[in-house]
Write an enzyme that holds these catalytic residues in place. Structure first.
Site, mmCIF file in Angstrom:
data_model
loop_
_atom_site.group_PDB
_atom_site.id
_atom_site.type_symbol
_atom_site.label_atom_id
_atom_site.label_comp_id
_atom_site.label_asym_id
_atom_site.label_seq_id
_atom_site.Cartn_x
_atom_site.Cartn_y
_atom_site.Cartn_z
ATOM 1 N N GLY A 60 0.838 -1.198 0.000
ATOM 2 C CA GLY A 60 0.000 0.000 0.000
ATOM 3 C C GLY A 60 0.867 1.239 0.000
ATOM 4 O O GLY A 60 0.612 2.202 -0.726
ATOM 5 N N ALA A 61 1.918 1.208 0.821
ATOM 6 C CA ALA A 61 2.839 2.346 0.919
ATOM 7 C C ALA A 61 4.103 1.879 1.630
ATOM 8 O O ALA A 61 4.144 0.790 2.201
ATOM 9 C CB ALA A 61 2.190 3.494 1.684
ATOM 10 N N MET A 62 5.136 2.737 1.588
ATOM 11 C CA MET A 62 6.419 2.407 2.229
ATOM 12 C C MET A 62 6.994 3.655 2.864
ATOM 13 O O MET A 62 7.118 4.698 2.236
ATOM 14 C CB MET A 62 7.381 1.834 1.184
ATOM 15 C CG MET A 62 8.779 1.576 1.721
ATOM 16 S SD MET A 62 8.773 0.386 3.083
ATOM 17 C CE MET A 62 10.177 0.958 4.022
ATOM 18 N N GLU A 63 7.387 3.519 4.139
ATOM 19 C CA GLU A 63 7.706 4.666 4.992
ATOM 20 C C GLU A 63 9.128 5.184 4.865
ATOM 21 O O GLU A 63 9.660 5.785 5.802
ATOM 22 C CB GLU A 63 7.468 4.283 6.461
ATOM 23 C CG GLU A 63 8.422 3.225 7.024
ATOM 24 C CD GLU A 63 7.928 1.801 6.925
ATOM 25 O OE1 GLU A 63 8.445 0.937 7.646
ATOM 26 O OE2 GLU A 63 7.028 1.538 6.099
ATOM 27 N N ASN A 64 9.795 5.006 3.717
ATOM 28 C CA ASN A 64 11.179 5.470 3.565
ATOM 29 C C ASN A 64 11.360 6.828 4.239
ATOM 30 O O ASN A 64 10.536 7.722 4.095
ATOM 31 C CB ASN A 64 11.528 5.619 2.079
ATOM 32 C CG ASN A 64 11.084 4.444 1.253
ATOM 33 O OD1 ASN A 64 11.509 3.332 1.475
ATOM 34 N ND2 ASN A 64 10.191 4.684 0.302
ATOM 35 N N HIS A 106 5.539 5.945 11.201
ATOM 36 C CA HIS A 106 6.814 5.230 11.068
ATOM 37 C C HIS A 106 8.024 6.162 11.118
ATOM 38 O O HIS A 106 9.131 5.716 11.420
ATOM 39 C CB HIS A 106 6.858 4.484 9.735
ATOM 40 C CG HIS A 106 6.182 3.164 9.736
ATOM 41 N ND1 HIS A 106 6.441 2.189 10.664
ATOM 42 C CD2 HIS A 106 5.253 2.619 8.893
ATOM 43 C CE1 HIS A 106 5.711 1.110 10.393
ATOM 44 N NE2 HIS A 106 4.981 1.346 9.331
ATOM 45 N N GLU A 157 4.993 -2.192 12.773
ATOM 46 C CA GLU A 157 3.694 -2.210 12.089
ATOM 47 C C GLU A 157 2.497 -2.147 13.031
ATOM 48 O O GLU A 157 1.501 -1.499 12.735
ATOM 49 C CB GLU A 157 3.606 -3.447 11.181
ATOM 50 C CG GLU A 157 4.680 -3.489 10.102
ATOM 51 C CD GLU A 157 4.703 -2.252 9.206
ATOM 52 O OE1 GLU A 157 3.755 -1.455 9.235
ATOM 53 O OE2 GLU A 157 5.700 -2.079 8.484
ATOM 54 N N HIS A 185 -0.441 6.296 8.944
ATOM 55 C CA HIS A 185 0.350 5.096 9.258
ATOM 56 C C HIS A 185 1.819 5.307 8.863
ATOM 57 O O HIS A 185 2.740 5.077 9.663
ATOM 58 C CB HIS A 185 -0.237 3.894 8.508
ATOM 59 C CG HIS A 185 0.488 2.601 8.707
ATOM 60 N ND1 HIS A 185 -0.029 1.571 9.460
ATOM 61 C CD2 HIS A 185 1.686 2.149 8.253
ATOM 62 C CE1 HIS A 185 0.827 0.549 9.464
ATOM 63 N NE2 HIS A 185 1.882 0.883 8.718
ATOM 64 N N GLU A 186 2.037 5.765 7.621
ATOM 65 C CA GLU A 186 3.419 5.919 7.140
ATOM 66 C C GLU A 186 4.162 7.014 7.907
ATOM 67 O O GLU A 186 5.365 6.882 8.171
ATOM 68 C CB GLU A 186 3.429 6.227 5.638
ATOM 69 C CG GLU A 186 2.760 5.170 4.772
ATOM 70 C CD GLU A 186 3.205 3.756 5.079
ATOM 71 O OE1 GLU A 186 4.408 3.542 5.340
ATOM 72 O OE2 GLU A 186 2.359 2.840 5.070
#
Length: 882
Positions: A277-281, A317, A336, A313-314
């Site tokens: 869905g997404a990535m918290e880089n 993180h 998570e 959410h991201e």
């Protein structure tokens, strides 16, 4: 010590040896967007902390030029070359052997390499988009959990934190983004070289790069952090909602965690091809388009909520995961589970009218469903190979993780919990932490035995069902492990019990530390009416804050039914009574008759989350009854239609001027369910509106919230000899450029009753018209009639599916979506036999869980068939005026 070191000893190890530690990466990359190749070099400052003639780091799918590898000690200008350079592909490690011991202390390792911009949506990969009618490639990274090694050689484990200095050589007409802002740009004809500021200390899985053509919108937080949302050219207006959420959320988290956001900027980018869905880089968060973009005219209320929750959410993180990072993947849930829980906290603060804490029960339920399987796993799970990590990005790490955090917060109190989290973030900022580290801080701040309490929830799989009986003013409680199979497990927990009696003003809390307990609680009962019946009721697990189920005896269950009919229970507690009863019914611990009778108590229900759960339960009942008692199917459907009709009439087809977000979401779900249940009036009206929409995409007759319902209804009218509705849906799919619209259509395409049309839909998912990331949308809506053809299709296409999706987690969706709905032991045996020679570590757990679900379904079918009074109950309910 090192004399005996040889290459073999480094193979098949879960983790890298610790005799060298990276401190800083100076990384140069030159991607070619036409040939989809890249070249690069990296200089890594390492601390050699032990006697060794080896350096072991991670590398995969890279060509390493042995002549480009060197090691230099700062005290000497002499470069040392390794005598052996070995890539061990099976373990994804690069072994460098030197003839002499490397000097202890700081040194620099240099490596040159080349690679391919792959199409697997992991590592350094390509994503395809259109610009001015021309197809172009963008270059994107997705390194979590263990794929930075596919872009550059590195110590690719969360505990090896380092700083990163990035330099990119890219086409001069593209934008290039990384974790940090650009420090210097040099233009040289058709290419430009960008140097980025050095990052703070972080793990390799958070390093990120994006190169392509973009539009963006921007704003700033109250303390001057620049926030941008990047998207395809021409779509920038669709980024405004996410931008607003992001700016407010960063300010909110700064206050909540008592630590400011730690980077100078935050970029969020919509990527056309994106597996998760997404990535918290860190500082460069990447998203699927559906999780970041919102179109005012064509996105539904549910899309708006998804964008808000995913962005929250991201960004959580950036503190929980990026600033403080798990020490190893065993502690993934710290990332998570917390980000999931905090995202609801933030969304509730920004949009209180959405009642997201009630909706949070959907998360809890998903965790409870998976954790009721014998093939579940503990929250903290041992990881012995990188290939095992993908499978634990599941409902245990996310949903159960978030739910036990909510349970703990409820037990400790919100203020104490927030204070403890702020202390934890400060203490472990810029380093790594384990689960025990968090418990220690919470225990210190609260004075409660947090570690003892929580170990029973994170170190063993499963959860309890608490059976409650009333006897002469005493409550008898007994906990046993709940399993969907109906078997009893041997787990035992410290359970935070809450209960109220007759009203929410009268509550009691305590820890159930033993297998059973008897309570003398007359003060909770109405002194004038000691009997628990009629207007007096007892509800355990108040507001469903605990991660456990409750089984009530007949007397207590009757009291709760009356309380539901009299509207005396909160929405969260109504949800809990319903969902616990459903779970017990699935496990053959209650009859279907008793579940249907309980559902009849909800005939006046108007709360979105409760109705949404009732709809989900209805689908499962219909799917199973079709095999267990086909002769009762029509009456069961009629009862369920009657049950949902009151709410459907209330919300109607068209949006009202003063309605809220939840009304819009409810309308879509109710109408979709009536179409799936075969309600003729709903189907006819939905089809009428669809064809009006086909002629005019801006018609007010089919707003986004009811389009899925219309698509499902249209599919109910389609068969092999009349495919007009199916072809019309494909036309809409081909003509829209909105990812959310494409997803809606794909999720309905296989929902028809003609197996031949279902097969057409499944084959369409494998065509070039559907992005690999989106194929899974079409698997979720496969009809009961299409189940067998879907299984044959999966087997016939397995080699292609395995090759295309096998390197990531998406392949697990193919298995669970197609396998899990079956309900016979014969089919379970057939599935087991097929996968016996095809199982890899990355799908092993999913295969076992799916087969277990099939066997549990088979038990439920047998149980339903044995219910002698079911026919009479169903007939009475179908004819009852609700």
């Amino acid at each position: 010590m090192a004399e005996g070191q040889c290459i073999e000893r480094f193979k098949s190890q879960p983790r890298l040896p610790g005799f060298a530690i990276p401190r800083r990466y100076d990384l140069f990359l030159r991607p070619d967007l036409s040939s989809c190749r890249f070249a690069g070099s990296v200089q890594i400052v390492v601390d050699v902390v032990d006697d060794t003639r080896f350096l072991i780091l991670n590398a995969a799918d890279l060509a390493i030029d042995g002549g480009s590898v060197w090691f230099r000690n700062p005290s000497s200008s002499k470069e040392v070359r390794p005598s052996e350079v070995v890539l061990v592909e099976a373990d994804e490690i690069l072994v460098l052997r030197f003839d002499e011991f490397l000097p202890r202390g700081s040194g620099v390792l240099g490596i040159g390499f080349q690679g391919t911009l792959n199409d697997k949506m992991k590592g350094f990969y390509r994503s395809v988009y259109e610009h001015n009618g021309e197809k172009k490639n963008m270059a994107v990274t997705q390194f979590e959990p263990a794929d930075a090694r596919r872009c550059f050689p590195c110590w690719d484990e969360p505990a090896f934190k380092a700083t990163f200095k990035m330099t990119l050589e890219v086409p001069s007409d593209t934008m290039a983004l990384s974790n940090m802002p650009v420090m210097e740009e040099k233009l040289d004809g058709l290419v430009k070289t960008l140097s980025f500021q050095e990052s703070p200390i972080m793990s390799t899985y958070l390093v990120a790069l994006v190169i392509g053509l973009f539009d963006y919108v921007e704003a700033s937080t109250s303390d001057g952090i620049k926030v941008r949302v990047y998207c395809q050219v021409g779509k920038s207006s669709q980024g405004k909602f996410a931008l607003d959420v992001a700016v407010k959320t960063l300010d909110l988290y700064k206050k909540y965690f008592a630590v400011p956001y730690s980077l100078p900027k935050l970029d969020m980018v919509a990527i056309p091809d994106f597996a998760a869905g997404a990535m918290e880089n860190y500082g460069l968060v990447t998203y699927r388009e559906t999780a970041l973009l919102f179109d005012d005219r064509h996105s539904a209320a549910s899309n708006r909520q998804r964008v808000a929750v995913v962005v929250a959410h991201e960004l959580a993180h950036q503190w929980f995961g990026n600033l403080v990072t798990m020490e190893w993947w065993t502690h993934l849930w710290l990332n998570e589970g917390f980000a999931t829980w905090v995202s609801y906290l933030a969304t509730d603060s920004l949009f209180p009218e959405w009642k997201v804490w009630t909706q949070f029960l959907d998360e809890t339920t998903m965790g409870l469903r998976l954790d009721a399987l014998a093939e579940s796993h503990p929250i903290e799970v041992d990881i012995n190979h990188a290939s095992e990590i993908d499978e634990i990005f599941d409902a245990i790490s996310y949903k159960k993780g978030a739910s036990v955090i909510r349970m703990l917060q409820s037990y400790l109190g919100a203020e104490c919990f927030q204070r403890s989290l702020a202390s934890y973030i400060k203490k472990f900022a810029c380093s790594n932490a384990k689960t025990e580290d968090l418990w220690a801080v919470l225990e210190e701040e609260s004075g409660e035995p947090v570690k003892m309490l929580m170990n029973s929830w994170t170190k063993q799989k499963g959860y309890p069902v608490v059976s409650a009986k009333v006897n002469n003013g005493n409550l008898q409680l007994e906990q046993t492990q709940f399993l969907s199979s109906g078997c009893e497990g041997n787990g035992q927990w410290i359970v935070p019990i809450t209960l109220c009696c007759g009203s929410y003003a009268s509550q009691k809390k305590f820890l159930l530390k033993t297998k059973s307990e008897k309570l003398d609680v007359p003060e909770l009962f109405n002194p004038e009416n000691q009997k628990i019946s009629g207007s007096v009721w007892i509800k355990f697990n108040v507001d469903q804050a605990g991660f456990y189920r409750v089984k009530y005896d007949d007397e207590l269950a009757a009291g709760l039914r009356h309380a539901i009919e009299a509207n005396q229970l909160s929405p969260t507690d109504r949800f809990g009574v319903l969902d616990d009863s459903f779970a017990l019914c699935l496990a053959c611990k209650q009859t279907l008759s008793s579940l249907l009778s309980l559902m009849a108590s909800f005939s006046q229900e108007d709360e979105y989350t409760v109705l949404s759960q009732m709809i989900a339960i209805s689908y499962k009942i219909i799917s199973t009854a079709a095999d267990a008692t086909p002769e009762l199917l029509a009456d069961i459907k009629q009862f369920l239609i009657n049950l949902l009709w009151h709410s459907t009439e209330k919300v109607g087809w068209d949006p009202k001027s003063n309605e809220g977000h939840l009304d819009a979401m409810l309308r879509g779900e109710l109408l979709t369910s009536l179409a799936e249940l075969g309600h003729d009036i709903t189907i006819k009206e939905a089809v009428r509106r669809f064809y009006a929409f086909l002629d005019d995409r801006n018609t007010s007759l089919l707003p986004p919230d009811i389009r899925k319902a219309a698509y499902v209804a249209v599919l109910q009218t389609v068969n092999s000899s009349n495919k007009l509705g199916y072809e019309s849906l494909l036309r809409v799919y081909r003509e829209t450029d909105l990812s959310q619209e494409k997803g809606r259509i794909l999720s309905a395409l296989a929902s028809g009753s003609d197996p031949a049309v279902v097969l057409d839909a499944l084959n369409f998912l494998l065509s070039s018209e559907v992005r690999n990331q989106d194929a899974v949308y079409g698997l979720a809506g496969i009809s009961k009639e299409g189940r067998d053809v879907a299984w044959v299709w999966l087997k016939e296409n397995w080699d292609h599916i395995s090759k295309t999706w096998g390197s990531g987690f998406l392949i697990t969706r193919f298995i669970s979506s197609i396998v899990s709905p079956f309900n016979s032991d014969e089919k379970a045996n057939e599935i087991e036999e097929f996968f016996a020679s095809r199982t890899k570590p990355s799908i092993a757990r999913t295969v076992k869980q799916s087969i277990e679900r099939v066997r549990n379904n088979a038990k439920w079918v047998k149980s339903i068939r044995s219910e002698r009074s079911l026919g009479d109950v169903v007939k009475e309910l179908a004819n009852r005026k609700l």
